[in-house]
Write a protein that holds these residues in place. Structure first.
Motif, PDB file in Angstrom:
ATOM      1  N   ARG A 102       0.814  -1.222   0.000  1.00 45.05           N
ATOM      2  CA  ARG A 102       0.000   0.000   0.000  1.00 45.05           C
ATOM      3  C   ARG A 102       0.845   1.268   0.000  1.00 45.05           C
ATOM      4  O   ARG A 102       0.786   2.084   0.918  1.00 45.05           O
ATOM      5  N   ARG A 103       1.653   1.429  -1.038  1.00 42.96           N
ATOM      6  CA  ARG A 103       2.447   2.648  -1.202  1.00 42.96           C
ATOM      7  C   ARG A 103       2.019   3.323  -2.505  1.00 42.96           C
ATOM      8  O   ARG A 103       1.978   2.694  -3.559  1.00 42.96           O
ATOM      9  N   LYS A 104       1.699   4.585  -2.422  1.00 45.75           N
ATOM     10  CA  LYS A 104       1.149   5.326  -3.555  1.00 45.75           C
ATOM     11  C   LYS A 104       2.111   5.286  -4.737  1.00 45.75           C
ATOM     12  O   LYS A 104       3.272   5.661  -4.631  1.00 45.75           O
ATOM     13  N   GLY A 105       1.598   4.834  -5.877  1.00 49.22           N
ATOM     14  CA  GLY A 105       2.417   4.729  -7.080  1.00 49.22           C
ATOM     15  C   GLY A 105       3.024   3.358  -7.281  1.00 49.22           C
ATOM     16  O   GLY A 105       3.494   3.031  -8.373  1.00 49.22           O
ATOM     17  N   ASN A 106       3.027   2.538  -6.234  1.00 51.26           N
ATOM     18  CA  ASN A 106       3.530   1.165  -6.335  1.00 51.26           C
ATOM     19  C   ASN A 106       2.329   0.247  -6.561  1.00 51.26           C
ATOM     20  O   ASN A 106       1.431   0.172  -5.714  1.00 51.26           O
ATOM     21  N   PRO A 107       2.274  -0.472  -7.692  1.00 51.34           N
ATOM     22  CA  PRO A 107       1.095  -1.289  -7.995  1.00 51.34           C
ATOM     23  C   PRO A 107       0.968  -2.551  -7.145  1.00 51.34           C
ATOM     24  O   PRO A 107      -0.071  -3.205  -7.179  1.00 51.34           O
ATOM     25  N   VAL A 108       2.004  -2.900  -6.399  1.00 56.16           N
ATOM     26  CA  VAL A 108       1.941  -4.100  -5.560  1.00 56.16           C
ATOM     27  C   VAL A 108       1.092  -3.800  -4.328  1.00 56.16           C
ATOM     28  O   VAL A 108       1.368  -2.851  -3.589  1.00 56.16           O
ATOM     29  N   VAL A 109       0.060  -4.599  -4.120  1.00 57.66           N
ATOM     30  CA  VAL A 109      -0.844  -4.406  -2.986  1.00 57.66           C
ATOM     31  C   VAL A 109      -0.352  -5.167  -1.764  1.00 57.66           C
ATOM     32  O   VAL A 109      -0.293  -4.629  -0.659  1.00 57.66           O
ATOM     33  N   ARG A 110      -0.017  -6.436  -1.954  1.00 61.74           N
ATOM     34  CA  ARG A 110       0.477  -7.239  -0.840  1.00 61.74           C
ATOM     35  C   ARG A 110       1.347  -8.365  -1.373  1.00 61.74           C
ATOM     36  O   ARG A 110       1.288  -8.722  -2.560  1.00 61.74           O
ATOM     37  N   VAL A 111       2.130  -8.934  -0.468  1.00 66.43           N
ATOM     38  CA  VAL A 111       2.940 -10.113  -0.772  1.00 66.43           C
ATOM     39  C   VAL A 111       2.544 -11.192   0.229  1.00 66.43           C
ATOM     40  O   VAL A 111       2.667 -10.991   1.446  1.00 66.43           O
ATOM     41  N   GLU A 112       2.052 -12.337  -0.274  1.00 63.78           N
ATOM     42  CA  GLU A 112       1.643 -13.436   0.593  1.00 63.78           C
ATOM     43  C   GLU A 112       2.606 -14.606   0.418  1.00 63.78           C
ATOM     44  O   GLU A 112       3.011 -14.919  -0.711  1.00 63.78           O
ATOM     45  N   GLU A 170      -7.997   8.086   9.369  1.00 69.16           N
ATOM     46  CA  GLU A 170      -7.550   7.947   7.993  1.00 69.16           C
ATOM     47  C   GLU A 170      -6.071   7.564   7.953  1.00 69.16           C
ATOM     48  O   GLU A 170      -5.294   7.918   8.830  1.00 69.16           O
ATOM     49  N   LYS A 171      -5.708   6.855   6.911  1.00 69.16           N
ATOM     50  CA  LYS A 171      -4.314   6.487   6.710  1.00 69.16           C
ATOM     51  C   LYS A 171      -3.839   7.077   5.388  1.00 69.16           C
ATOM     52  O   LYS A 171      -4.534   7.018   4.380  1.00 69.16           O
ATOM     53  N   GLU A 172      -2.652   7.644   5.418  1.00 73.38           N
ATOM     54  CA  GLU A 172      -2.090   8.230   4.209  1.00 73.38           C
ATOM     55  C   GLU A 172      -0.978   7.333   3.684  1.00 73.38           C
ATOM     56  O   GLU A 172      -0.057   6.968   4.422  1.00 73.38           O
ATOM     57  N   LYS A 173      -1.059   6.946   2.425  1.00 67.83           N
ATOM     58  CA  LYS A 173      -0.057   6.060   1.849  1.00 67.83           C
ATOM     59  C   LYS A 173       1.276   6.784   1.663  1.00 67.83           C
ATOM     60  O   LYS A 173       1.314   7.936   1.261  1.00 67.83           O
ATOM     61  N   SER A 174       2.365   6.078   1.959  1.00 71.94           N
ATOM     62  CA  SER A 174       3.691   6.623   1.669  1.00 71.94           C
ATOM     63  C   SER A 174       3.911   6.618   0.168  1.00 71.94           C
ATOM     64  O   SER A 174       3.312   5.836  -0.570  1.00 71.94           O
ATOM     65  N   ASP A 175       4.813   7.466  -0.290  1.00 74.82           N
ATOM     66  CA  ASP A 175       5.100   7.558  -1.721  1.00 74.82           C
ATOM     67  C   ASP A 175       5.901   6.341  -2.160  1.00 74.82           C
ATOM     68  O   ASP A 175       6.960   6.042  -1.619  1.00 74.82           O
ATOM     69  N   GLY A 176       5.388   5.617  -3.160  1.00 69.02           N
ATOM     70  CA  GLY A 176       6.088   4.433  -3.664  1.00 69.02           C
ATOM     71  C   GLY A 176       6.399   4.514  -5.135  1.00 69.02           C
ATOM     72  O   GLY A 176       6.701   3.494  -5.767  1.00 69.02           O
ATOM     73  N   SER A 177       6.340   5.714  -5.702  1.00 65.32           N
ATOM     74  CA  SER A 177       6.531   5.862  -7.150  1.00 65.32           C
ATOM     75  C   SER A 177       7.955   5.552  -7.598  1.00 65.32           C
ATOM     76  O   SER A 177       8.197   5.294  -8.776  1.00 65.32           O
ATOM     77  N   GLU A 178       8.909   5.576  -6.655  1.00 66.57           N
ATOM     78  CA  GLU A 178      10.293   5.240  -6.997  1.00 66.57           C
ATOM     79  C   GLU A 178      10.741   3.969  -6.274  1.00 66.57           C
ATOM     80  O   GLU A 178      11.940   3.724  -6.117  1.00 66.57           O
ATOM     81  N   ASP A 179       9.776   3.164  -5.864  1.00 67.10           N
ATOM     82  CA  ASP A 179      10.117   1.946  -5.129  1.00 67.10           C
ATOM     83  C   ASP A 179      10.894   0.960  -5.990  1.00 67.10           C
ATOM     84  O   ASP A 179      10.725   0.887  -7.219  1.00 67.10           O
ATOM     85  N   MET A 180      11.694   0.189  -5.305  1.00 65.65           N
ATOM     86  CA  MET A 180      12.385  -0.942  -5.919  1.00 65.65           C
ATOM     87  C   MET A 180      12.187  -2.127  -4.977  1.00 65.65           C
ATOM     88  O   MET A 180      12.617  -2.087  -3.827  1.00 65.65           O
ATOM     89  N   MET A 181      11.485  -3.141  -5.461  1.00 63.15           N
ATOM     90  CA  MET A 181      11.197  -4.322  -4.639  1.00 63.15           C
ATOM     91  C   MET A 181      12.002  -5.507  -5.133  1.00 63.15           C
ATOM     92  O   MET A 181      12.140  -5.723  -6.344  1.00 63.15           O
ATOM     93  N   LEU A 182      12.544  -6.251  -4.189  1.00 66.68           N
ATOM     94  CA  LEU A 182      13.255  -7.483  -4.492  1.00 66.68           C
ATOM     95  C   LEU A 182      12.584  -8.617  -3.739  1.00 66.68           C
ATOM     96  O   LEU A 182      12.402  -8.533  -2.515  1.00 66.68           O
ATOM     97  N   LEU A 183      12.207  -9.673  -4.469  1.00 65.01           N
ATOM     98  CA  LEU A 183      11.518 -10.819  -3.875  1.00 65.01           C
ATOM     99  C   LEU A 183      12.201 -12.092  -4.359  1.00 65.01           C
ATOM    100  O   LEU A 183      12.331 -12.301  -5.570  1.00 65.01           O
ATOM    101  N   SER A 184      12.640 -12.920  -3.414  1.00 64.33           N
ATOM    102  CA  SER A 184      13.395 -14.124  -3.774  1.00 64.33           C
ATOM    103  C   SER A 184      12.882 -15.347  -3.056  1.00 64.33           C
ATOM    104  O   SER A 184      12.511 -15.281  -1.869  1.00 64.33           O
ATOM    105  N   VAL A 185      12.876 -16.486  -3.754  1.00 64.26           N
ATOM    106  CA  VAL A 185      12.759 -17.785  -3.114  1.00 64.26           C
ATOM    107  C   VAL A 185      14.079 -18.513  -3.359  1.00 64.26           C
ATOM    108  O   VAL A 185      14.645 -18.472  -4.453  1.00 64.26           O
TER     109      VAL A 185
END
Length: 541
Positions: A102-112, A170-185
């Protein structure tokens, strides 16, 4: 006597004996083999016939053919206690987790995520990190008074601040437009030492390398990641050697401890790990999929205009059943015909290892003299001297046999205007041994719409959530399997919908039994070698 004769005629002699051992044998047999009218479930583990036989007591028997190619009479029989249903459910859900983004500009909603062990200690690991692209240059500069890894620990994960409190409720989303996510198995083998290390260092090492780029281009990122993987693997493999062969101190010097310090011997590796990593560059709308080994990443794209799903397998399984990998190994060892052996227990590198690329695995990369040096210092024995399956000597004459050169696929996060990337599944081969890429996307498509409902026949679900036919212009990644519900084998039984967590949903449906809850409870009740003979460690993200 008549009752026992019916149960086990061969035990007449035991009944006549007065020894306590004989009596114990009889009672054990009766306990695990009472008369039962319950049906036996028969299935295959690859080529090998397997069966689960319940009894009228809370026990069951696992019988598995263990002959070469599954054609001989040799069987392995183990007896197990059947766990209560609630314990099976608790075991299945024990490691599940959901990470809100839930970061504004980041399309990832959650990681399960979820992980189900088969080995006594699970050798799989998972890693999730989130930072911003503007953090990368700072990694090189560091922070005064902090080493790199301490500073990386400070920057690496912004998921905990994804929601910022505002006035009221109310909750305000942090800015995620420049996010970089790394996910590994990470799928360890020969132990969890290397996969555990990679969980701590892989993402930081990647980001250190990318932080040194002068210009951010697809080609630049591609080449830098390859360089980073090769260098990291060399560091892992040579670290043990540097400890084992460290020069001795001056004997005249009065030192309490020898050099190197004894604690460093714990760093001598004797294991390997595959790695499948998704790098999401939100600023540039790119997905980089980096893979070595037989884990797999599969996105699900939904075409809103057509109302269909597209399966886009981004990685091919780098293992010794893959013809491309076999040709690659033969080209690197052209004077050794038996570099890949299949003597009845699936094709394996030197008759031993199934993955063809991995981090670590010193025993398949170092020279013989280097291996001997580490074995003496670390008091370890590399398994590559003998195949654990055929018990034949491994022809170790032309190392290195493995490497950690990754395959990298780059996708735009929005490939065309009609499609949306709805989810990405990354999982170890424990899942892919049981279900196909297309089945995984089918299950997630249905779960995305309605997570919990009654079981759905495997023949029906494909019509409810139709998929595009495989793209003839883009070759399918290995292994290219039959589409869901199109063969007798993949049409039996039903799919289960009992979990809110999407990763648990896949793990549950990856258990043998074709949706039969009683069979799945027997699978979850297995212990010891019985578990590993039926399934592998399974981790899903």
């Amino acid at each position: 006597m008549p009752l026992f004769s019916t149960l086990c005629p061969s035990l007449h002699t035991i009944l006549l004996s007065t020894s306590s051992a004989a009596l114990a044998s009889l009672l054990t047999y009766i306990y695990f083999n009472p008369p039962s009218s319950l049906p036996t479930f028969r299935f295959k583990i690859l080529l090998w016939d397997t069966s689960l036989t319940p009894t009228n007591k809370p026990t069951f028997t696992l019988t598995r053919n263990v002959s070469p190619w599954g054609t001989g009479p040799e069987t392995q029989i183990t007896h197990h206690i059947l766990l209560p249903s609630e314990e099976c459910e608790a075991k299945l859900a024990r490691n599940q987790a959901s990470h809100e983004v839930r970061r504004k500009g980041n399309p990832v909603v959650r990681v399960e995520t979820n992980s189900l062990a088969a080995n006594d200690k699970c050798e799989d690991e998972m890693s999730i990190d989130l930072l911003t692209s503007s953090d990368l240059p700072h990694l090189r500069k560091g922070e005064e008074g902090k080493g790199f890894w301490e500073y990386w620990g400070k920057l690496r994960n912004k998921l905990s601040i994804g929601l910022v409190a505002n006035e009221g409720d109310e909750k305000e989303k942090s800015d995620g437009s420049e996010d970089m996510m790394l996910l590994s198995v990470l799928d360890g083998h020969g132990g969890g030492q290397t996969s555990s290390l990679l969980r701590k260092v892989l993402h930081g090492t990647i980001c250190w390398g990318l932080g040194g780029l002068r210009e951010w281009t697809n080609q630049g990122v591609y080449q830098r990641i390859i360089d980073v993987y090769k260098a990291l693997d060399t560091d892992i493999c040579r670290s043990g050697l540097s400890i084992a062969q460290a020069p001795c101190p001056d004997c005249a010097e009065d030192k309490v401890l020898p050099t190197p310090n004894p604690s460093l011997l714990s760093l001598i590796p004797n294991a390997g790990s595959t790695a499948c990593t998704a790098l999401l560059d939100i600023k540039n709308e790119r997905l980089y999929l980096i893979n070595i080994g037989d884990a797999r990443a599969v996105p699900g794209w939904y075409n809103e205009r057509e109302g269909k799903w597209r399966v886009d397998t981004l990685s091919q399984d780098q293992e010794c059943g893959n013809p491309d990998e076999v040709e690659r190994l033969k080209a690197n060892h052209f004077d050794q015909e038996n570099v890949v052996l299949d003597e009845g227990f699936t094709p394996r590198l030197l008759g031993n290892m199934q993955p063809s690329r991995a981090f670590g695995d010193d025993g398949l990369k170092l020279t013989k003299s280097e291996k001997e040096s580490i074995e003496l210092a670390g008091q370890v024995k590399f398994v590559a001297d003998e195949s654990p399956f055929t018990k034949k000597t491994v022809p170790y004459i032309d190392p290195p046999y493995m490497d950690a050169e990754p395959e990298i696929v780059i996708r735009k996060l929005r490939e065309n205007q009609d499609e949306k990337l709805k989810f990405l599944v990354i999982a170890t081969d424990g899942l892919w041994d049981k279900i196909s890429s297309e089945e995984a996307i089918l299950l997630l498509s249905a779960h995305y719409t309605h997570p919990k409902h009654a079981p759905i026949p495997k023949t029906k679900l494909p019509s409810l959530f139709p998929q595009f036919e495989p793209d003839t212009l883009r070759p399918r990644s290995y292994p290219a399997e039959d589409l869901p519900g199109t063969t007798a084998d993949n049409s039996k039984g039903c799919w289960l919908f009992e979990d809110d967590n999407a990763a648990t949903h896949l793990v549950r449906n990856g258990l043998d039994g074709d949706g039969d809850k009683k069979v799945q409870e027997m699978i979850l009740s297995l212990s010891g070698n019985g578990t590993r003979s039926v399934r592998d460690d399974t981790s899903v993200m």
